[in-house]
Design an enzyme around this catalytic site. Structure first.
Site, PDB file in Angstrom:
ATOM      1  CB  VAL A   1       2.418 -12.604 -51.953  1.00  0.00           C
ATOM      2  CG1 VAL A   1       1.617 -11.568 -51.172  1.00  0.00           C
ATOM      3  CG2 VAL A   1       2.834 -13.756 -51.054  1.00  0.00           C
ATOM      4  N   PRO A   2      -0.115 -11.985 -54.481  1.00  0.00           N
ATOM      5  CG  PRO A   2      -2.388 -12.449 -54.802  1.00  0.00           C
ATOM      6  CD  PRO A   2      -1.168 -12.911 -54.038  1.00  0.00           C
ATOM      7  CB  CYS A   3       1.365  -7.015 -53.765  1.00  0.00           C
ATOM      8  SG  CYS A   3       2.691  -7.154 -54.969  1.00  0.00           S
ATOM      9  CG  HIS A   4      -1.204  -8.168 -59.321  1.00  0.00           C
ATOM     10  ND1 HIS A   4      -0.567  -9.281 -58.805  1.00  0.00           N
ATOM     11  CD2 HIS A   4      -2.224  -8.632 -60.077  1.00  0.00           C
ATOM     12  CE1 HIS A   4      -1.180 -10.375 -59.249  1.00  0.00           C
ATOM     13  NE2 HIS A   4      -2.188 -10.004 -60.017  1.00  0.00           N
ATOM     14  NE  ARG A   5      -4.828 -11.818 -58.260  1.00  0.00           N
ATOM     15  CZ  ARG A   5      -4.418 -13.062 -58.071  1.00  0.00           C
ATOM     16  NH1 ARG A   5      -4.518 -13.620 -56.871  1.00  0.00           N
ATOM     17  NH2 ARG A   5      -3.916 -13.758 -59.063  1.00  0.00           N
TER      18      ARG A   5
END
Length: 195
Positions: free
Chosen positions: A137-141
């Site tokens: 889950v790419p929360c860095h995006r």
């Protein structure tokens, strides 16, 4: 075959951790300061799981996460996650976040608007701060308003968030109030130790 457990695996950032159960991945851990700290974090997060050899589908997920962290294009959208214990709101935030392709970003407000209520931006940020599956889950995006990095709960904080975006080729601006541009993909690679 080990139907549940956890394992560490090497990436260019250090050792990540991954935990799994019968229904899919139950957690992913970005690197801590060293492998001992990553292992300790995994044991704290998953006290009932033992470190062991992962099954083939988890090994495949590990390889894909490693590929993503070296600049490979993979949205990891089909990696099976075990949603047990994740609230409905957090799951909706995570599912929307999983749709953001590598190299692209959204704001907390954008995700909140997709949920139907832009005033939920702060709640979106809090949900992403508790994300148990980064970077699947790419929360860095997901950034704060105005292209600011916002928070990032992994070891290294927003610096790691910006580095992860840079390696994906994202065009984001600014860290803090200094408005420093991100590294280009090539500049990032030149600053790293070879694989």
């Amino acid at each position: 075959m080990n139907t549940e457990g956890f394992a560490l695996f090497d990436t260019r950032y250090g050792q990540c951790g991954i935990a799994w159960g019968a229904r899919g991945i139950v957690g992913v851990q970005l690197p801590e300061v060293d492998s001992a700290a990553t292992r300790a974090r995994m044991r704290k997060r998953f006290p009932l799981l033992h470190e062991c050899t992962p099954p083939p589908d988890v090994k495949a997920a590990m390889a894909r996460i490693t590929h993503l962290l070296t600049g490979g294009i993979d949205d990891l959208g089909d990696v099976g996650l075990d949603w047990h214990g994740v609230s409905d709101f957090h799951r909706r935030v995570y599912e929307l976040t999983r749709r953001i392709p590598p190299g692209e970003t959204r704001t907390y407000g954008d995700v909140a608007a997709e949920l139907g209520d832009k005033s939920l931006a702060r709640a979106v940020g809090q949900a992403l701060g508790l994300n148990p599956f980064a970077p699947v889950v790419p929360c860095h995006r997901v950034l704060a308003a105005g292209g600011k990095p916002g928070g990032f709960s992994a070891h290294g904080g927003t610096h790691v968030k910006l580095r992860m975006l840079a390696v994906e080729g994202a065009e984001a601006e600014a860290i803090n109030s200094a408005s420093m541009p991100l590294f280009s993909r090539e500049e990032f690679r030149q600053t790293q130790v070879p694989d």
